[in-house]
Design an enzyme around this catalytic site. Structure first.
Site, short mmCIF file in Angstrom:
data_model
loop_
_atom_site.label_atom_id
_atom_site.label_comp_id
_atom_site.label_asym_id
_atom_site.label_seq_id
_atom_site.Cartn_x
_atom_site.Cartn_y
_atom_site.Cartn_z
N HIS A 274 0.72 -1.10 -0.11
CA HIS A 274 -0.16 0.07 -0.08
C HIS A 274 0.69 1.04 -0.06
O HIS A 274 0.85 2.01 -1.22
CB HIS A 274 -0.95 0.05 1.24
N ASP A 325 -5.33 -8.23 -3.00
CA ASP A 325 -5.47 -8.04 -1.53
C ASP A 325 -6.99 -8.78 -1.14
O ASP A 325 -6.99 -10.05 -0.78
CB ASP A 325 -5.67 -6.65 -1.44
#
Length: 458
Positions: A274, A325
């Site tokens: 991220h 994810d």
């Protein structure tokens, strides 16, 4: 189960590391690697013929397989503002219900979906370790074994990355009940690593180590885990949410990326997942380290995380790959398209990540993510070259957009228009896993997945 693969494949057009080439013959070894690549050669007896352009299969560098089971279930508005932190409650509810059989069934179905969209390998950021009441299984690697069984069923390439998770927030704060399936102390985690590494080796998977986040481990625990990590890749969530930044400042006086870069030996082995919230200085530190930033654009959009400064990072020579994810999407083309479009929405301009003037956006996105994903997975080599994994995608040569496109325009049309519909055949580690859009074990995998979902929703 895989479909038998010829030892040679002839492609009228293929994307090699040096660029697009015509009349390419690939030779495949029994070890799952590409043994040879010839260009400008005619079809020979025994060659299998690719029914469209051939490109490398992408690596998904960040997966929580179990979260596929909750896709679409966190879209009901709550009484207040909905954020990542409220989304976590649905995630905790789902993980609290999963049996080992459910974990395997959901992962197998997910991995087949990923193959069908053009991924050939996945880094499984595996942090569900314990039984539903939080006690360790008699076999600490029970759920790691389930992930590896799903790899075998689907045929996807896999880097297994067990995750250390001990605390609920910075400074060693106590975890909450929803995290009980994730938790280990250092000694327990080192036992888990040893058992999981042995299983991964037997199944032909790569192996890495992860610390969930700066929230989930103290500095001393991080150092102890890193000392036992071996030479594989190291992954960590960092700076996904603004609250995480605020909490880290309150704890340490530094932002998460600054703290990580200053206190830990971050280098090319690391994948920083991220990294959404950063200063210009933090961006420069990440680029200089050689670490890969693991971007998960559809999940980051779904959770309202924010927009990573992709264009600025590329100008600094930064490396990135893409992951799925939480698996609201399972598609490399969708991840790449969402990444590019997020930059356009922020900047109110077009074609942000092409890497320079008069360049194909799709090609630069694809090449960068392919290299970053392979690095994050711990691969020694990548792309369609001798010695690299024999993991490739045949795009549908019968589709007018693909037939009419030439070279980099093929990638532009796949990423920005066709998406998964363009994926015809997928080879992973030297075996055909998808042919004409189907997996050989679709029916059994679908049935097990359906049963698991019905149990979870019951």
């Amino acid at each position: 189960m895989s479909i038998a693969t010829s030892r040679t494949l002839h492609a009228a057009r293929a994307l090699l590391p040096e660029g697009w080439r015509e009349n390419v013959r690939f030779g495949f070894g029994a070890d799952g690697l590409i043994a040879s690549v010839e260009t400008d050669v005619p079809v020979a007896a025994g060659d299998e013929i690719a029914n469209g352009p051939v490109i490398p299969a992408m690596v998904d560098l960040h997966s929580h397989a179990f979260q596929r089971a909750m896709a679409g279930l966190a879209e009901v508005s709550g009484p207040g503002e909905d954020t990542f932190w409220t989304w976590r409650e649905e995630m905790y509810r789902t993980v609290g219900l999963l049996s080992p059989e459910d974990v395997e069934a959901v992962a197998a179905k997910l991995y087949v979906e990923m193959l069908k969209s053009g991924f050939g390998a996945v880094c499984e950021f595996h942090y569900v370790h314990n039984d539903r009441d939080g006690t360790p299984y008699a076999d600490r690697a029970e759920l790691a074994a389930r992930i590896l069984a799903a790899k075998e069923t689907s045929g996807i390439g896999l880097t297994l990355i067990p995750v250390f998770y001990a605390h609920g927030n910075f400074g060693g704060a106590a975890p909450n009940p929803g995290q009980r399936r994730f938790l280990n102390d250092v000694d327990g985690f080192l036992k888990l690593i040893d058992a999981s590494r042995d299983l991964a080796s037997k199944s032909g998977a790569h192996f890495g180590t992860s610390i969930h986040s700066l929230r989930a481990a103290t500095p001393d625990e991080m150092n102890a885990v890193l000392a036992a990590a071996g030479d594989g890749p190291i992954h960590i969530h960092v700076a996904e949410q603004q609250k995480e930044v605020d909490d880290c400042l309150a704890w340490s006086g530094r932002r998460p990326i600054d703290w990580l870069m200053d206190e830990m030996p971050v280098d090319e082995r690391w994948c920083l997942i991220h990294a959404t919230h950063h200063t210009d200085g933090e961006l420069r530190k990440m680029a200089a380290s050689g670490a890969v930033v693991g971007l998960c654009p559809t999940t980051e959009s779904s959770l309202g995380d924010g927009i990573f400064s992709g264009e600025a990072f590329l100008r600094l020579g930064g490396r990135f790959g893409v992951g799925t994810d939480s698996h609201v999407s399972t598609s490399p083309s969708e991840e790449l398209r969402t990444l590019e479009y997020s930059q356009r929405l922020r900047d109110q301009k077009r074609v942000r990540l092409a890497g320079g003037p008069n360049r194909s956006n799709g090609r630069h996105l694809f090449d960068t993510a392919l290299k970053g994903g392979a690095q994050a997975a711990g691969w020694a080599s990548h792309g369609l070259q001798a010695g690299a994994p024999a993991s490739l995608v045949v795009l549908d040569g019968s589709h007018a957009f693909i037939t009419a496109a030439k070279d980099d325009a093929i990638l532009d049309r796949w990423i920005f228009s066709l998406g998964d519909r363009a994926v015809r055949d997928v080879m992973a580690e030297g075996h055909w896993r998808i042919r004409d859009g189907r997996h050989a074990d679709d029916e059994a995998i679908d049935a097990a997945f359906r049963a698991a979902i019905l149990r979870l929703q019951g």
